[in-house]
Design an enzyme around this catalytic site. Structure first.
Site, PDB file in Angstrom:
ATOM      1  N   ASP A  18      -8.217  -7.644   1.505  1.00 35.05           N
ATOM      2  CA  ASP A  18      -8.016  -8.129   0.230  1.00 35.05           C
ATOM      3  C   ASP A  18      -8.944  -9.653   0.249  1.00 35.05           C
ATOM      4  OD1 ASP A  18      -6.303  -6.256  -0.455  1.00 35.05           O
ATOM      5  OD2 ASP A  18      -4.720  -7.407  -0.302  1.00 35.05           O
ATOM      6  N   HIS A  78      -3.470  -8.151   2.269  1.00 36.94           N
ATOM      7  CA  HIS A  78      -4.099  -7.349   3.267  1.00 36.94           C
ATOM      8  C   HIS A  78      -5.170  -8.127   3.812  1.00 36.94           C
ATOM      9  CE1 HIS A  78      -2.384  -4.410   0.693  1.00 36.94           C
ATOM     10  NE2 HIS A  78      -2.163  -3.471   1.350  1.00 36.94           N
TER      11      HIS A  78
HETATM   12  C1  3MF Z   1       1.308   1.278  -1.585  1.00 40.60           C
HETATM   13  C2  3MF Z   1       2.032  -0.317  -1.480  1.00 40.60           C
HETATM   14  C3  3MF Z   1       0.982  -1.082  -0.851  1.00 40.60           C
HETATM   15  C4  3MF Z   1       1.822  -1.879  -0.001  1.00 40.60           C
HETATM   16  C5  3MF Z   1       0.899  -2.777   0.691  1.00 40.60           C
HETATM   17  C6  3MF Z   1       1.382  -3.498   1.861  1.00 40.60           C
HETATM   18  C7  3MF Z   1      -1.187  -1.687  -1.667  1.00 40.60           C
HETATM   19  O1  3MF Z   1       2.189   2.097  -2.735  1.00 40.60           O
HETATM   20  O2  3MF Z   1       2.889  -0.364  -2.168  1.00 40.60           O
HETATM   21  O3  3MF Z   1       0.318  -1.748  -1.613  1.00 40.60           O
HETATM   22  O4  3MF Z   1       2.581  -2.617  -0.397  1.00 40.60           O
HETATM   23  O5  3MF Z   1       0.019  -1.962   1.414  1.00 40.60           O
HETATM   24  O6  3MF Z   1       2.132  -3.093   2.742  1.00 40.60           O
END
Ligand code: 3MF
Ligand code: MG
Ligand code: MG
Length: 437
Positions: free
Chosen positions: A104, A101
């Site tokens: 991140d 992300h």
């Molecule tokens: C939430 C997720 C997310 C998504 C991420 C990418 C933080 O349950 O699985 O992980 O995978 O936002 O789209």
């Protein structure tokens, strides 16, 4: 910069007899299965968020993770140090991809302008590390759920400015994903959903979500981003009802708003089970519609009802996944992305290696077993035979569209009663499945 994992060498394939916990016993990247190498089938990817940003905090206490390279600050300097650690880890592990992300990899600034600047500064280092190691970006995504401004959602927020903010963030993230050669771009619903219909204009929110996706498609065309767009279904958490609740809901939404040609699905195991489905169901459902894009590989816990995001180790699960993936011709630009986190008690850096090695081996073994099952063809033959009345006669007439209610009535009046059809043989088939383990 000193190595973050000085005691770890490159993880190697040593074969099933190896007792070395820091070696692969099944994942042999160059081994050819059904005409492709394991590396090409599986396209393993390490996630930035859990693996390099996860602290181990839970609602009852703070983080526990020992990460000596991380000073805990939200500075660009710390973010850049983290990039080096991430690439050292991914390179030693031998995964060809990673995913992130925007927030991140780089800290959010005091203004959107400052956030863009931070993102650019870190993206430059990501690019250098990609070039140095050959590790590629499986997908990028924008975090449109952590900051309090997204409390009502992003594209489905009740506040138009929040929609605009989310759009600005995705625009920037698409540019960076393109610059880094990202092969896909993911939308996970985040807070796109509702807690209560008494305060929610459901139709208006879904119209807005579709508008948001169309803008993303248009902008990708404009800048020449040719990666695959993916939607990641999840039924609940953080909102009670998430709009992208499962594969069927996503595909219906995409079809209704003329978005189907531009999107595939990124299916996550723990999300499938939260939706009351198996992962194999979700893979089959997407696969049959040409929408199988990628997977977030993890697993839930049968005794816990939330998204525990554990590393997958169950060979039944990985075999089922690989059966479905092979059946529908693979994942194209997608991969096996470990959206999984080590447990709060597994706080040492080396636990990150054990976790990923286990997940990679579980998928490699699932791939091998699934390929063996397919080569023997017993399941395929059984299913084909079970439906054999559709291959000729009245079945073929129905399938080809020749039959009508009138011709079928005439047929049954003539034929009379139906003798019992073939047994479903579930128990025998489950025993057959077990034979491969
Ligand atoms: C939430 C997720 C997310 C998504 C991420 C990418 C933080 O349950 O699985 O992980 O995978 O936002 O789209
Ligand atoms: Mg996920
Ligand atoms: Mg998840």
């Amino acid at each position: 910069m000193a190595a973050a994992f000085p005691e770890i060498e490159k993880i190697r394939y040593e074969g099933p007899k190896s007792k070395n916990p820091l070696a692969f016993r099944w994942y042999n990247p160059d081994e050819v299965i059904e005409g492709k190498t394991m590396a090409e089938h599986l396209r393993f990817s390490v996630v930035y968020w859990h693996t390099f940003r996860g602290t181990g905090s839970d609602p009852f206490g703070p983080g526990t993770m020992l990460r000596p390279w991380d000073d805990g600050s939200e500075s660009v300097e710390n973010a850049i140090r983290r990039v080096k650690v991430a690439f050292e880890f991914i390179e030693k592990l031998g995964a060809p991809f990673y995913a992130f992300h925007d927030r991140d990899v780089a800290p959010e600034g005091a203004t959107l302008r400052e956030s863009h600047k931070n993102f650019d500064a870190v993206a430059k280092v990501l690019k250098d590390e990609q070039d140095r190691t050959g590790i590629k970006l499986l997908w990028g995504t924008a975090n449109l759920f952590s900051n309090p401004r997204f409390m009502h959602g992003a594209a489905t927020s009740s506040h138009a400015d929040v929609f605009a903010y989310g759009a600005a963030q995705v625009k920037k993230c698409l540019e960076v994903t393109k610059a880094l050669g990202g092969e896909n771009y993911v939308f996970w619903g985040g807070r796109e959903g509702y807690q209560n219909l008494l305060n929610t204009d459901l139709k208006r929110e879904l119209d807005h979500l579709a508008k948001f996706f169309h803008m993303a498609v248009d902008y990708a065309k404009k800048i020449g981003f040719t990666g695959q767009f993916l939607i990641e279904p999840k039924p609940k958490e953080p909102t009670k009802h998430q709009y992208d609740s499962d594969a069927a809901a996503c595909l219906n939404f995409l079809r209704s708003y003329d978005l189907l040609p531009y999107f595939k699905l990124n299916l996550e195991t723990n999300h499938a089970t939260l939706a009351g489905h198996t992962m194999m169901h979700e893979l089959e459902y997407a696969g049959m519609q040409g929408a199988l894009g990628s997977i977030d590989a993890n697993t839930g816990d049968l005794l816990l009802g939330w998204d525990t995001d554990q590393f997958p180790t169950n060979l039944y699960l990985t075999t089922e996944c690989m059966l479905a993936i092979l059946k529908w011709g693979g994942m194209g630009a997608g991969g096996v992305n470990f959206d999984a986190k080590v447990r709060r008690e597994s706080f040492e850096p080396i636990d990150l290696f054990y976790a990923h090695i286990g997940g990679m081996d579980a998928f490699a073994r699932g791939l091998k077993i699934a390929a063996e099952m397919r080569a023997d063809g017993e399941f395929t033959k059984f299913v084909k035979d079970r439906y054999s009345t559709w291959d000729s006669g009245i079945g073929a007439e129905i399938e080809s569209g020749k039959a009508t209610f009138e011709t079928l009535e005439a047929y049954m009046l003539e034929k009379g009663e139906i003798s019992p059809h073939k047994s479903g043989r579930q128990e025998m088939l489950e025993n057959l499945f077990n034979r491969y383990f």
